[in-house]
Design an enzyme around this catalytic site. Structure first.
Site, PDB file in Angstrom:
ATOM      1  N   ASP A 184       0.862  -1.184   0.000  1.00 18.56           N
ATOM      2  CA  ASP A 184       0.000   0.000   0.000  1.00 18.56           C
ATOM      3  C   ASP A 184       0.895   1.230   0.000  1.00 18.56           C
ATOM      4  O   ASP A 184       1.706   1.418   0.918  1.00 18.56           O
ATOM      5  CB  ASP A 184      -0.896   0.026   1.244  1.00 18.56           C
TER       6      ASP A 184
ATOM      7  N   ASP B  42     -15.463  -3.633  -2.018  1.00 21.79           N
ATOM      8  CA  ASP B  42     -15.059  -3.294  -0.653  1.00 21.79           C
ATOM      9  C   ASP B  42     -16.309  -3.045   0.172  1.00 21.79           C
ATOM     10  O   ASP B  42     -17.059  -2.103  -0.107  1.00 21.79           O
ATOM     11  CB  ASP B  42     -14.173  -2.048  -0.664  1.00 21.79           C
TER      12      ASP B  42
END
Length: 242
Positions: free
Chosen positions: A8, A129
């Protein structure tokens, strides 16, 4: 089952979030290229990268580092975060990204998904998500009224073949994935499902594999030392060949 170690990116560094909270980001490595190389050395066949700055702003912000990673490691990379139009998808595929992940754009713009899938087929993945079973967008800051299963079915009908499912409440917690939601999703669509969020140890990976899930993204568990990537890949591959 394929294991995808996660990078990330925030302001050019490797970070981990807790339940998707950008304010709770923690730098886990200063040099993402070094991290990617280590993943490759440990047997990774695919790497999952998220441009967190891109997810917030709607524009890819860490492209130079992402490009350097692709050139350095020479294994497939999938990328999500801030990809909102076909021009960006074209640019990323041209830059060597193997699979582009659409999240916010997929919920807001079905036409883009249709165009992208028609042009790139398997190179397009959809990030589903979920927060309390509802799809979250814009860097997980906004929760829609769309149920995650309904959304996944709609994406499958468009022609999407790959879905990355994250239960946001589990992400970065090391408390185990949401197996119930994962199971429901896998039973509802025939797409390849990649599980993400909360995976804490090799036992979680074994359970996900037994559910006949295509892949699993592992982030914090690697950085914290809970999972040895090389060992995990060997164990999961060994179980596959039984």
């Amino acid at each position: 089952m394929i294991i995808l170690p996660a990078i990330d990116l925030k302001e050019g560094k490797c970070v981990r979030l807790y339940q998707g909270d950008f304010k709770a980001s923690k730098v886990v490595a200063e040099d993402p290229i070094e991290v990617a190389l280590k993943f490759k050395e440990n047997g990774a066949e695919y790497i999952h990268i998220v441009d967190l700055d891109g997810a917030l702003t709607g524009q890819i912000k860490n492209l130079s580092i992402i490009s350097s990673i692709i050139k350095t490691i020479n294994i497939p990379v999938e990328l999500g975060g801030g990809i909102r139009n076909l021009n960006t998808i074209d640019m990323l595929i041209d830059a060597g990204i193997e699979r582009v992940i659409l999240g916010t754009a997929a919920l807001n713009n079905r036409g883009l998904v249709k165009e992208a899938v028609k042009k790139y087929d398997r190179k397009i993945a959809i990030g589903v998500d979920a927060k309390n079973e509802k799809v979250a967008i814009n860097g997980w800051l906004n929760v829609s009224s769309t149920n995650y299963i309904d959304f996944a079915k709609e994406m499958e009908n468009i022609g999407v073949r790959n879905i990355i499912f994250t239960d946001i409440s589990k992400d970065g917690t090391l408390k185990g994935p949401n197996l119930n939601q994962l199971k429901k999703l896998n039973e509802s669509v025939s797409c390849n499902i990649i599980a993400s969020g909360g995976i804490k140890d090799i036992e979680d990976l074994k359970v996900i594999k037994e559910m006949d899930i295509y892949g699993a993204i592992v982030g914090k568990a690697i950085y914290s030392g809970n999972i040895d990537l090389n060992e995990a890949i060997k164990i999961i591959n060994k179980e596959s060949s039984r």
